[in-house]
Design an enzyme around this catalytic site. Structure first.
Site, PDB file in Angstrom:
ATOM      1  N   PRO A  99     -42.661  -9.000  21.456  1.00  0.00           N
ATOM      2  CA  PRO A  99     -41.888  -8.006  22.204  1.00  0.00           C
ATOM      3  C   PRO A  99     -42.781  -7.007  22.926  1.00  0.00           C
ATOM      4  O   PRO A  99     -43.839  -6.633  22.406  1.00  0.00           O
ATOM      5  CB  PRO A  99     -41.032  -7.318  21.126  1.00  0.00           C
ATOM      6  N   ALA A 102     -43.797  -2.602  21.949  1.00  0.00           N
ATOM      7  CA  ALA A 102     -43.258  -2.557  20.595  1.00  0.00           C
ATOM      8  C   ALA A 102     -44.346  -2.416  19.538  1.00  0.00           C
ATOM      9  O   ALA A 102     -44.086  -2.577  18.354  1.00  0.00           O
ATOM     10  CB  ALA A 102     -42.429  -3.815  20.334  1.00  0.00           C
ATOM     11  N   GLY A 103     -45.571  -2.141  19.951  1.00  0.00           N
ATOM     12  CA  GLY A 103     -46.650  -1.924  18.987  1.00  0.00           C
ATOM     13  C   GLY A 103     -47.272  -3.199  18.452  1.00  0.00           C
ATOM     14  O   GLY A 103     -48.041  -3.153  17.505  1.00  0.00           O
ATOM     15  N   LEU A 104     -46.956  -4.348  19.073  1.00  0.00           N
ATOM     16  CA  LEU A 104     -47.491  -5.614  18.553  1.00  0.00           C
ATOM     17  C   LEU A 104     -48.572  -6.216  19.451  1.00  0.00           C
ATOM     18  O   LEU A 104     -48.943  -7.375  19.293  1.00  0.00           O
ATOM     19  CB  LEU A 104     -46.362  -6.625  18.322  1.00  0.00           C
ATOM     20  N   GLY A 105     -49.023  -5.447  20.405  1.00  0.00           N
ATOM     21  CA  GLY A 105     -50.180  -5.893  21.194  1.00  0.00           C
ATOM     22  C   GLY A 105     -49.849  -6.939  22.252  1.00  0.00           C
ATOM     23  O   GLY A 105     -50.696  -7.786  22.565  1.00  0.00           O
ATOM     24  N   SER A 106     -48.635  -6.885  22.814  1.00  0.00           N
ATOM     25  CA  SER A 106     -48.243  -7.943  23.758  1.00  0.00           C
ATOM     26  C   SER A 106     -49.140  -7.965  25.002  1.00  0.00           C
ATOM     27  O   SER A 106     -49.535  -9.038  25.465  1.00  0.00           O
ATOM     28  CB  SER A 106     -46.774  -7.798  24.175  1.00  0.00           C
ATOM     29  N   ALA A 108     -52.311  -7.045  25.372  1.00  0.00           N
ATOM     30  CA  ALA A 108     -53.632  -7.610  25.063  1.00  0.00           C
ATOM     31  C   ALA A 108     -53.538  -9.117  24.848  1.00  0.00           C
ATOM     32  O   ALA A 108     -54.418  -9.879  25.270  1.00  0.00           O
ATOM     33  CB  ALA A 108     -54.204  -6.930  23.816  1.00  0.00           C
ATOM     34  N   ALA A 109     -52.467  -9.564  24.202  1.00  0.00           N
ATOM     35  CA  ALA A 109     -52.327 -10.996  23.918  1.00  0.00           C
ATOM     36  C   ALA A 109     -52.140 -11.788  25.215  1.00  0.00           C
ATOM     37  O   ALA A 109     -52.715 -12.875  25.380  1.00  0.00           O
ATOM     38  CB  ALA A 109     -51.162 -11.236  22.962  1.00  0.00           C
ATOM     39  N   ASP A 150     -56.572  -3.120  19.963  1.00  0.00           N
ATOM     40  CA  ASP A 150     -55.670  -4.236  20.269  1.00  0.00           C
ATOM     41  C   ASP A 150     -56.446  -5.460  20.761  1.00  0.00           C
ATOM     42  O   ASP A 150     -56.286  -6.569  20.233  1.00  0.00           O
ATOM     43  CB  ASP A 150     -54.650  -3.840  21.355  1.00  0.00           C
TER      44      ASP A 150
HETATM   45  O1  PMV Z   1     -48.781   0.408  20.417  1.00  0.00           O
HETATM   46  P1  PMV Z   1     -49.956  -0.490  20.315  1.00  0.00           P
HETATM   47  O2  PMV Z   1     -49.740  -1.723  19.568  1.00  0.00           O
HETATM   48  O3  PMV Z   1     -50.589  -0.779  21.630  1.00  0.00           O
HETATM   49  O4  PMV Z   1     -51.070   0.274  19.434  1.00  0.00           O
HETATM   50  C1  PMV Z   1     -51.732   1.359  19.938  1.00  0.00           C
HETATM   51  C2  PMV Z   1     -52.591   2.001  18.906  1.00  0.00           C
HETATM   52  C3  PMV Z   1     -52.988   3.436  19.263  1.00  0.00           C
HETATM   53  O5  PMV Z   1     -53.890   3.854  18.251  1.00  0.00           O
HETATM   54  C4  PMV Z   1     -51.783   4.349  19.248  1.00  0.00           C
HETATM   55  C5  PMV Z   1     -53.653   3.519  20.625  1.00  0.00           C
HETATM   56  C6  PMV Z   1     -55.021   2.884  20.674  1.00  0.00           C
HETATM   57  O6  PMV Z   1     -55.494   2.654  21.795  1.00  0.00           O
HETATM   58  O7  PMV Z   1     -55.650   2.655  19.641  1.00  0.00           O
END
Ligand code: PMV
Length: 310
Positions: A99, A102-106, A108-109, A150
């Site tokens: 997703p 959503a914090g799962l690195g989409s 970068a992936a 990420d």
């Molecule tokens: O939201 P994500 O999965 O891209 O994680 C970001 C993590 C942070 O620490 C909030 C930002 C970063 O660049 O490390």
């Protein structure tokens, strides 16, 4: 545009941050792990021009004409530059089960999948460090000032101890760590949460530096707990990290609802993962509690629950 044959395909996994999000931007250590249950994919077909198509987003980017802020065009150009090759006539089709926002690195992936597919199609090689550095360049478009965590986890595909600017360190995992990852369904661009934390830090540096130090200390203790297989301690440390994330202002009612539901159903610990404000949370569970906690998360409103372990 006439389509010919498939030249290459590649993928890259999602990721979760177990400890240290936000503080990692300010030089504190963080722990993150890949999520092999969800992937981004890239396929390359020979074509008449260099085009990236994002099927899920109904986007089509003609690389030659796209601005530098276009993440798809940029990763293609950077990869060509790194290899000293001209833009190829390829149709690069990307898709992702991860997703977005959503914090799962989409982001970068997707970039990592594109680089890997391009390397395969060119018959070329780059070190993981170089691939991660290319993906990092595009993370800047997504995030503004990313820590680099990420791209590192998604490219190295192993749990890492990460400190900004240093090589990632793999570490021993004494007992399997079982996690449930639950999506609030609330999209939350990392750039916004990171920008808000930065503003708050500028307004009250001593308070935020103390919060970041506390997170760094939790991450250090969490590493010890992972290396010694103390999952109960690891759960408590996740709760402690979450308390600090609340103080930083990056949790949300939707995240809190899922976090409390997981704890009430027997999770050893739970916290948000990634930028926060929405997106995903993670719950540490014992194998026998997985089904019950997963059900509780769905009943509490999770739009999706992913089971993973490392
Ligand atoms: O939201 P994500 O999965 O891209 O994680 C970001 C993590 C942070 O620490 C909030 C930002 C970063 O660049 O490390």
């Amino acid at each position: 545009m006439s389509e010919r044959k498939i030249l290459a395909r590649a993928c890259a996994p999602g990721k979760v941050i177990l400890f240290g999000e936000h503080a990692v931007v300010y030089g504190r250590p963080a722990i993150a792990a890949p999520v092999q249950q969800v992937h981004a994919r890239a396929e390359i077909w020979s074509a008449d021009a260099c085009v990236v198509e994002a099927a899920d987003l109904q986007q089509r980017v003609l690389v030659e004409q796209a601005p530098v802020e276009d993440p798809y065009a940029q990763i293609v150009r950077l990869t060509c530059e790194a290899l000293g090759r001209p833009l190829p006539s390829w149709r690069i089709r990307v898709s992702s089960e991860i997703p977005i926002a959503a914090g799962l690195g989409s982001g970068a992936a997707i970039s990592a999948a594109i680089v890997r597919a391009m390397l395969a199609a060119f018959g070329a090689r780059l070190s993981q460090e170089r691939i991660s550095a290319l993906v990092y360049e595009v993370e800047k478009i997504h995030h503004g000032a990313p820590s680099g965590i990420d791209n590192t986890v998604v490219v190295y595909e192993q749990p890492v101890w990460f400190v900004r600017g240093l090589s990632p360190q793999p570490f021993a995992v004494a007992q399997p760590i079982h996690l449930l990852i639950a999506d609030t369904g609330v999209p939350s661009p990392t750039k916004i949460a990171v920008g808000d934390v930065n503003r708050a830090w500028k307004q009250d540096k001593s308070r935020y530096e103390a919060l970041f130090d506390a997170v760094g200390d939790v991450a250090q203790r969490a590493r010890n707990a992972i290396e010694t297989g103390d999952v109960a301690a690891l759960g408590s440390l996740m709760n402690e990290n979450q308390r600090i994330l609340i103080e930083m202002g990056v949790s949300s009612p939707e995240l809190e609802r899922l976090i409390w539901a997981a704890r009430a159903a027997g999770a050893l610990g739970a916290k948000l993962s990634g930028g926060g404000r929405g997106g995903n949370m993670i719950a540490l569970v014992r194998g026998q509690d997985e089904v019950r906690v997963g059900r509780a998360l769905l009943e509490a409103g999770a739009v999706r629950v992913i089971k993973t372990a490392f």
